[in-house]
Motif scaffolding. Structure first.
Motif, PDB file in Angstrom:
ATOM      1  N   VAL A 201       0.831  -1.202   0.000  1.00 45.88           N
ATOM      2  CA  VAL A 201       0.000   0.000   0.000  1.00 45.88           C
ATOM      3  C   VAL A 201       0.866   1.253   0.000  1.00 45.88           C
ATOM      4  O   VAL A 201       0.554   2.237  -0.684  1.00 45.88           O
ATOM      5  CB  VAL A 201      -0.950  -0.012   1.214  1.00 45.88           C
ATOM      6  N   LEU A 202       1.961   1.257   0.765  1.00 46.06           N
ATOM      7  CA  LEU A 202       2.815   2.441   0.842  1.00 46.06           C
ATOM      8  C   LEU A 202       3.453   2.780  -0.498  1.00 46.06           C
ATOM      9  O   LEU A 202       3.851   3.930  -0.715  1.00 46.06           O
ATOM     10  CB  LEU A 202       3.905   2.228   1.907  1.00 46.06           C
ATOM     11  N   ASN A 203       3.559   1.800  -1.385  1.00 45.61           N
ATOM     12  CA  ASN A 203       4.146   2.049  -2.702  1.00 45.61           C
ATOM     13  C   ASN A 203       3.093   2.340  -3.768  1.00 45.61           C
ATOM     14  O   ASN A 203       3.424   2.430  -4.950  1.00 45.61           O
ATOM     15  CB  ASN A 203       4.991   0.843  -3.144  1.00 45.61           C
ATOM     16  N   ALA A 210      -0.748  11.646  -1.616  1.00 48.36           N
ATOM     17  CA  ALA A 210      -0.973  12.228  -0.294  1.00 48.36           C
ATOM     18  C   ALA A 210       0.316  12.785   0.288  1.00 48.36           C
ATOM     19  O   ALA A 210       0.323  13.864   0.907  1.00 48.36           O
ATOM     20  CB  ALA A 210      -1.564  11.172   0.638  1.00 48.36           C
ATOM     21  N   THR A 211       1.425  12.078   0.060  1.00 53.14           N
ATOM     22  CA  THR A 211       2.719  12.560   0.566  1.00 53.14           C
ATOM     23  C   THR A 211       3.151  13.814  -0.194  1.00 53.14           C
ATOM     24  O   THR A 211       3.688  14.765   0.399  1.00 53.14           O
ATOM     25  CB  THR A 211       3.775  11.458   0.422  1.00 53.14           C
ATOM     26  N   PRO A 216       0.992  15.269   6.844  1.00 50.61           N
ATOM     27  CA  PRO A 216       1.891  14.678   7.846  1.00 50.61           C
ATOM     28  C   PRO A 216       1.957  13.157   7.698  1.00 50.61           C
ATOM     29  O   PRO A 216       1.009  12.518   7.224  1.00 50.61           O
ATOM     30  CB  PRO A 216       1.253  15.084   9.179  1.00 50.61           C
ATOM     31  N   THR A 217       3.067  12.601   8.121  1.00 52.99           N
ATOM     32  CA  THR A 217       3.282  11.162   7.964  1.00 52.99           C
ATOM     33  C   THR A 217       2.227  10.342   8.708  1.00 52.99           C
ATOM     34  O   THR A 217       1.711   9.347   8.184  1.00 52.99           O
ATOM     35  CB  THR A 217       4.685  10.785   8.468  1.00 52.99           C
ATOM     36  N   HIS A 218       1.899  10.773   9.940  1.00 53.62           N
ATOM     37  CA  HIS A 218       0.932   9.997  10.704  1.00 53.62           C
ATOM     38  C   HIS A 218      -0.454  10.043  10.060  1.00 53.62           C
ATOM     39  O   HIS A 218      -1.212   9.075  10.126  1.00 53.62           O
ATOM     40  CB  HIS A 218       0.871  10.507  12.152  1.00 53.62           C
ATOM     41  N   THR A 219      -0.789  11.155   9.392  1.00 55.45           N
ATOM     42  CA  THR A 219      -2.073  11.241   8.682  1.00 55.45           C
ATOM     43  C   THR A 219      -2.088  10.314   7.481  1.00 55.45           C
ATOM     44  O   THR A 219      -3.092   9.633   7.209  1.00 55.45           O
ATOM     45  CB  THR A 219      -2.329  12.693   8.231  1.00 55.45           C
ATOM     46  N   ALA A 225      -3.342   4.767   4.481  1.00 59.37           N
ATOM     47  CA  ALA A 225      -2.626   3.515   4.225  1.00 59.37           C
ATOM     48  C   ALA A 225      -3.131   2.354   5.087  1.00 59.37           C
ATOM     49  O   ALA A 225      -3.184   1.217   4.622  1.00 59.37           O
ATOM     50  CB  ALA A 225      -1.127   3.712   4.473  1.00 59.37           C
ATOM     51  N   LEU A 226      -3.508   2.636   6.326  1.00 61.11           N
ATOM     52  CA  LEU A 226      -3.795   1.541   7.262  1.00 61.11           C
ATOM     53  C   LEU A 226      -5.052   0.756   6.880  1.00 61.11           C
ATOM     54  O   LEU A 226      -5.054  -0.478   6.916  1.00 61.11           O
ATOM     55  CB  LEU A 226      -3.925   2.096   8.676  1.00 61.11           C
TER      56      LEU A 226
END
Length: 307
Positions: A201-203, A210-211, A216-219, A225-226
């Motif tokens: 998912v991160l890729n 979004a990045t 922010p990373t936590h968002t 992603a989660l």
């Protein structure tokens, strides 16, 4: 969604009927019986016992009577081995015990496994990733039948911190080792699935977008992603919960908890048909129910599945 649930429940009824019939036929096809022992029972006594429990009736009539009692009276019948107890009483005694430490082990395995998998994916190829993978591999090679005697050896025989068995109403001292032994290998599997799904998912493109927007990373992790990363994990959690609740035979044997797993093994060894059938139906109901719950969670996480 309501129509979907009704359809699934309608399918569950014939599924359970097929499960009951096949289990009934397989048990009666096996050699021996509940009154077979090394010391032969006189034919007159055996005939009276079979007449008392209805085993002298044709097989189709036995199945019809059993299904009628289960469906309309929720009565699994008497135990053939424990003469003064019914199957309902045996399940009512053993299942709450297994449910308690199984549910605690399930929550522990999910929390630790998902956390390890998420952090291993976020910090990919770092020391934290290697640590999480190492812990997962170490836990994976220690199934409950290996972990249970190791825990007893360390915490009971060597250190004397925890009792080696018993239940005593489910006090925390008697819960620690069964929960750890049951949760370890499942926690490792959950961590491995979470890590691989999270990396995928991160890729993906929407995470890059979004990045790039400066979120922010936590968002990005929690909101974008989660949830999609949890889809494979949730598909694994449904049957995992059922197996942790009903398949804890090793835990019941090593720690003498009195749970449902030991009753199931004893009923199989003693040819106690009614107890075997009662626990089999319980497992079937739990499996169907949690598979339905998993499908509903799928639709909640990913609305596209609803269509």
């Amino acid at each position: 969604m309501l129509n979907y649930i009704i359809k699934r429940l309608a399918i569950a009824v014939p599924t359970l009927l097929v499960l009951i019939i096949i289990s009934f036929l397989l048990m009666h096809a096996a050699p021996g019986g509940p009154f077979t022992s090394e010391r032969a029972v006189p034919p007159e006594v055996l005939a009276n016992l079979e007449a008392k429990y209805g085993l002298n009736e044709p097989l189709y009539k036995q199945i019809a009577t059993y299904v009628y009692n289960v469906v309309f009276h929720f009565d699994f019948g008497p135990s053939f081995v424990y003469k003064d107890r019914t199957v309902n009483e045996i399940i009512a005694q053993g299942f709450p015990i297994t449910l308690k430490y199984g549910a605690i082990a399930f929550v522990l395995a999910v929390l630790i496994g998902v956390t390890l998998g998420v952090f291993a994916a976020i910090y990919h190829n770092s020391w934290l990733d290697y640590l999480a993978v190492g812990v997962s591999i170490g836990a994976q090679v220690l199934p409950n039948f290996v972990m249970a005697p190791i825990l007893v050896l360390i915490f009971t025989l060597w250190l004397g911190w925890l009792p080696g068995g018993g239940w005593q109403g489910g006090q925390w001292q008697f819960l620690v080792m069964p929960v750890i032994a049951l949760a370890t290998s499942y926690m490792a599997s959950i961590a491995r699935i979470t890590r691989s799904s999270m990396l995928e998912v991160l890729n993906s493109n929407h995470i890059r977008t979004a990045t790039a927007k400066g979120l922010p990373t936590h968002t990005v992790i929690l909101r974008h992603a989660l949830k999609p990363a949890m889809l494979p994990v949730i598909s694994y959690l449904g049957p995992t919960f059922v197996s942790m609740i009903t398949g804890s035979v090793v835990i019941d044997m090593y720690f003498s908890t009195g749970g449902i797993g030991l009753w199931f093994v004893n009923s199989a060894l003693n040819r106690d048909y009614s107890v075997m059938m009662g626990i089999t139906i319980l497992i079937g109901v739990l499996t169907i129910s949690f598979n339905l719950l998993v499908d509903l969670l799928y639709a909640w996480i990913d609305p596209r599945i609803r269509y």
